[in-house]
Design a protein around this motif. Structure first.
Motif, PDB file in Angstrom:
ATOM      1  N   GLN A 160      -2.285  -0.699  -6.950  1.00 53.52           N
ATOM      2  CA  GLN A 160      -0.840  -0.603  -7.081  1.00 53.52           C
ATOM      3  C   GLN A 160      -0.462  -0.818  -8.545  1.00 53.52           C
ATOM      4  O   GLN A 160      -1.125  -1.582  -9.259  1.00 53.52           O
ATOM      5  CB  GLN A 160      -0.129  -1.631  -6.203  1.00 53.52           C
ATOM      6  CG  GLN A 160      -0.448  -3.080  -6.568  1.00 53.52           C
ATOM      7  CD  GLN A 160       0.312  -4.073  -5.705  1.00 53.52           C
ATOM      8  OE1 GLN A 160       1.477  -3.870  -5.416  1.00 53.52           O
ATOM      9  NE2 GLN A 160      -0.381  -5.131  -5.274  1.00 53.52           N
ATOM     10  N   VAL A 170       0.864  -1.178   0.000  1.00 53.87           N
ATOM     11  CA  VAL A 170       0.000   0.000   0.000  1.00 53.87           C
ATOM     12  C   VAL A 170       0.905   1.234   0.000  1.00 53.87           C
ATOM     13  O   VAL A 170       1.600   1.506   0.976  1.00 53.87           O
ATOM     14  CB  VAL A 170      -0.929   0.024   1.232  1.00 53.87           C
ATOM     15  CG1 VAL A 170      -1.757   1.312   1.246  1.00 53.87           C
ATOM     16  CG2 VAL A 170      -1.831  -1.199   1.243  1.00 53.87           C
ATOM     17  N   PHE A 171       0.906   1.971  -1.087  1.00 57.72           N
ATOM     18  CA  PHE A 171       1.794   3.128  -1.169  1.00 57.72           C
ATOM     19  C   PHE A 171       1.091   4.444  -0.846  1.00 57.72           C
ATOM     20  O   PHE A 171       1.724   5.495  -0.745  1.00 57.72           O
ATOM     21  CB  PHE A 171       2.460   3.207  -2.552  1.00 57.72           C
ATOM     22  CG  PHE A 171       1.525   3.546  -3.682  1.00 57.72           C
ATOM     23  CD1 PHE A 171       1.323   4.855  -4.083  1.00 57.72           C
ATOM     24  CD2 PHE A 171       0.837   2.532  -4.352  1.00 57.72           C
ATOM     25  CE1 PHE A 171       0.460   5.174  -5.127  1.00 57.72           C
ATOM     26  CE2 PHE A 171      -0.028   2.838  -5.403  1.00 57.72           C
ATOM     27  CZ  PHE A 171      -0.223   4.170  -5.781  1.00 57.72           C
ATOM     28  N   HIS A 172      -0.252   4.390  -0.713  1.00 57.67           N
ATOM     29  CA  HIS A 172      -1.014   5.570  -0.302  1.00 57.67           C
ATOM     30  C   HIS A 172      -2.265   5.077   0.428  1.00 57.67           C
ATOM     31  O   HIS A 172      -2.978   4.207  -0.083  1.00 57.67           O
ATOM     32  CB  HIS A 172      -1.405   6.412  -1.525  1.00 57.67           C
ATOM     33  CG  HIS A 172      -1.941   7.763  -1.189  1.00 57.67           C
ATOM     34  ND1 HIS A 172      -3.173   7.955  -0.612  1.00 57.67           N
ATOM     35  CD2 HIS A 172      -1.403   9.011  -1.338  1.00 57.67           C
ATOM     36  CE1 HIS A 172      -3.390   9.231  -0.432  1.00 57.67           C
ATOM     37  NE2 HIS A 172      -2.320   9.905  -0.859  1.00 57.67           N
ATOM     38  N   PRO A 173      -2.552   5.616   1.598  1.00 59.33           N
ATOM     39  CA  PRO A 173      -3.672   5.092   2.409  1.00 59.33           C
ATOM     40  C   PRO A 173      -5.035   5.223   1.745  1.00 59.33           C
ATOM     41  O   PRO A 173      -5.957   4.484   2.079  1.00 59.33           O
ATOM     42  CB  PRO A 173      -3.596   5.940   3.688  1.00 59.33           C
ATOM     43  CG  PRO A 173      -2.841   7.177   3.316  1.00 59.33           C
ATOM     44  CD  PRO A 173      -1.857   6.731   2.269  1.00 59.33           C
ATOM     45  N   ASN A 174      -5.166   6.141   0.800  1.00 64.98           N
ATOM     46  CA  ASN A 174      -6.468   6.345   0.152  1.00 64.98           C
ATOM     47  C   ASN A 174      -6.572   5.681  -1.220  1.00 64.98           C
ATOM     48  O   ASN A 174      -7.551   5.901  -1.925  1.00 64.98           O
ATOM     49  CB  ASN A 174      -6.739   7.846   0.008  1.00 64.98           C
ATOM     50  CG  ASN A 174      -6.834   8.540   1.348  1.00 64.98           C
ATOM     51  OD1 ASN A 174      -7.306   7.954   2.319  1.00 64.98           O
ATOM     52  ND2 ASN A 174      -6.369   9.778   1.414  1.00 64.98           N
ATOM     53  N   ILE A 175      -5.563   4.904  -1.604  1.00 60.34           N
ATOM     54  CA  ILE A 175      -5.571   4.266  -2.925  1.00 60.34           C
ATOM     55  C   ILE A 175      -5.419   2.755  -2.751  1.00 60.34           C
ATOM     56  O   ILE A 175      -4.368   2.272  -2.321  1.00 60.34           O
ATOM     57  CB  ILE A 175      -4.421   4.803  -3.816  1.00 60.34           C
ATOM     58  CG1 ILE A 175      -4.563   6.314  -4.000  1.00 60.34           C
ATOM     59  CG2 ILE A 175      -4.422   4.097  -5.170  1.00 60.34           C
ATOM     60  CD1 ILE A 175      -3.430   6.949  -4.795  1.00 60.34           C
ATOM     61  N   SER A 176      -6.492   2.016  -3.064  1.00 60.91           N
ATOM     62  CA  SER A 176      -6.442   0.549  -2.965  1.00 60.91           C
ATOM     63  C   SER A 176      -6.048  -0.046  -4.321  1.00 60.91           C
ATOM     64  O   SER A 176      -6.750  -0.900  -4.874  1.00 60.91           O
ATOM     65  CB  SER A 176      -7.792   0.003  -2.509  1.00 60.91           C
ATOM     66  OG  SER A 176      -8.812   0.382  -3.412  1.00 60.91           O
TER      67      SER A 176
END
Length: 427
Positions: A139, A131-137
């Motif tokens: 990759q 997970v590289f951004h908490p709001n983006i599910s």
């Protein structure tokens, strides 16, 4: 009596052997029918039409991204397919993305590239460290391609191929094609008049069916002439155009020049996995088109005569039944509400031994595609022999003429007598 009384008990050694036997049976059962490798070939998701007919009130501006582009419906279809593949291969594929176990290739077309990306979003939602951004599910996962001009695996028909074009010309003269044209000549003229198309034939009318299908699916108004009966007839002719591309006559020869190319690559990959030569690769996905699936299934002789729907998926699964003993199973998912249904290559069981499958499909695999695509010389053996005999006769006559000339020159040299003119001058 004593011996008989003890017969109901096992000795320690017997008990150990019994337990060992159960353990061994459990291990062998667990190892039997073990999934080793998967290949999937899927069509892109829902798209806008690739063109409009001249009289269509809905031109390119009616579509948010223009012609031939993946719609949001298509994105969801492939996300759903990715989720379905995740569920199907739970325990086989890693829970998180591992670049060593999956390879994805697409044609160099927006809608297939985007479909592959949407599919991977459903197949590998990021977890933990991915997970590289908490709001983006989501990759990024690589999707490989080659330039359209170099595509010789996933886009059909593969051209240029003179022999295939000759087979298509022969198909146009086949009884089925001629009869189908005769039966629909008035209908196609009606379609031409209403669409403004100058060319409306069995090979081009599919585009009208496609345009009207896309428009109806996205709630755009249809012209009054496009009745339910007309739409059904157009759909039937569209299906016929797919058969024209890869079948009707000389289906096996067409397969060798078209779908057999993809069959050969798939078998090559499967065989490498069976030999443990896949370097950890477990899953290959090809993001393609309806014609790709048509060519593939025609080559496999499992085509059902209908255009492959959006996000439909042909599945190949390699299983190891016992050490060195492999089988291949095929499935087709053409309805998201139903599980994939089994496909069986004629001449084999659904769970087909790998060697048997290779033997059955060898007939549609060419050893030298470039060479087989070329047309054979129109000069037949008889003409060649006649030509050689004629050349031989001419050469023989030339030799005789040359010998004759040389002989005459030699004869004249021997008979020549020099006459001195000195005496005449003195006189």
């Amino acid at each position: 009596m004593a011996g008989g009384g003890r017969s109901g008990f096992l000795s320690p050694l017997g008990l150990l052997l019994l337990i060992s036997g159960h353990v061994l049976s459990s291990v062998l059962l667990a190892q039997a029918h073990r999934l080793r490798f998967v290949t999937v070939v899927y069509r892109h998701g829902d798209r806008s039409p690739v063109r409009a007919y001249p009289k269509d009130v809905h031109q390119e501006s009616a579509w948010p991204q223009g012609f031939g582009q993946l719609t949001q419906i298509g994105m969801r279809q492939h996300w759903d397919l990715g989720q379905a593949l995740r569920a199907r291969y739970k325990g086989f594929l890693n829970e998180t993305y591992d670049r060593h176990e999956i390879y994805v290739r697409s044609t160099d077309v927006d809608r297939t590239l985007m479909s592959a990306e949407a599919n991977l979003a459903g197949l590998y939602p990021p977890q933990g460290a991915q997970v590289f951004h908490p709001n983006i599910s989501w990759q990024p996962i690589p999707v490989h391609t080659v330039p359209d001009s170099e595509e010789r695996l996933l886009k059909f028909p593969i051209l240029p191929c003179p022999k295939y074009l000759k087979l298509q010309e022969e198909t146009r003269h086949s009884p089925e094609y001629v009869n189908k044209t005769r039966e629909n000549v008035d209908f196609m003229q009606m379609v031409a008049n209403n669409t403004g198309l100058s060319d409306c034939s069995l090979e081009s009318v599919w585009s009208v069916s496609d345009i009207l299908f896309c428009e109806s699916r996205h709630n755009l108004s249809l012209p009054s002439w496009a009745t339910k009966e007309v739409l059904q007839r157009l759909s039937d002719l569209k299906d016929f155009s797919f058969r024209f591309l890869f079948g009707i006559i000389e289906q096996e020869q067409k397969a060798r020049l078209q779908g057999g190319v993809l069959v050969a690559q798939i078998l090559k990959n499967i065989t490498a996995a069976a030999r443990d030569a896949a370097n950890g690769l477990k899953f290959i996905a090809y993001s393609t088109h309806d014609t790709t699936l048509g060519a593939l299934q025609m080559a496999l002789d499992v085509y059902n005569g209908k255009q492959a729907p959006y996000a439909s998926c042909h599945i190949f699964e390699l299983y190891e039944e016992s050490p060195g003993n492999f089988t291949v199973e095929m499935y087709f998912r053409n309805d998201s509400s139903q599980p994939p249904f089994p496909l069986t290559v004629p001449g084999c069981a659904h769970r087909c031994p790998l060697q048997r499958l290779q033997s059955l499909l060898d007939r549609v695999i060419t050893k030298d595609w470039e060479k087989e695509c070329q047309l054979s010389s129109p000069v037949n053996d008889t003409e060649v022999m006649v030509g050689l005999v004629a050349c031989g006769c001419i050469l023989f006559l030339l030799i005789i003429l040359l010998v004759t000339v040389l002989f005459r020159q030699k004869s004249q040299t021997i008979a020549y007598q020099h006459v001195s003119d000195v005496g005449e001058e003195q006189s």
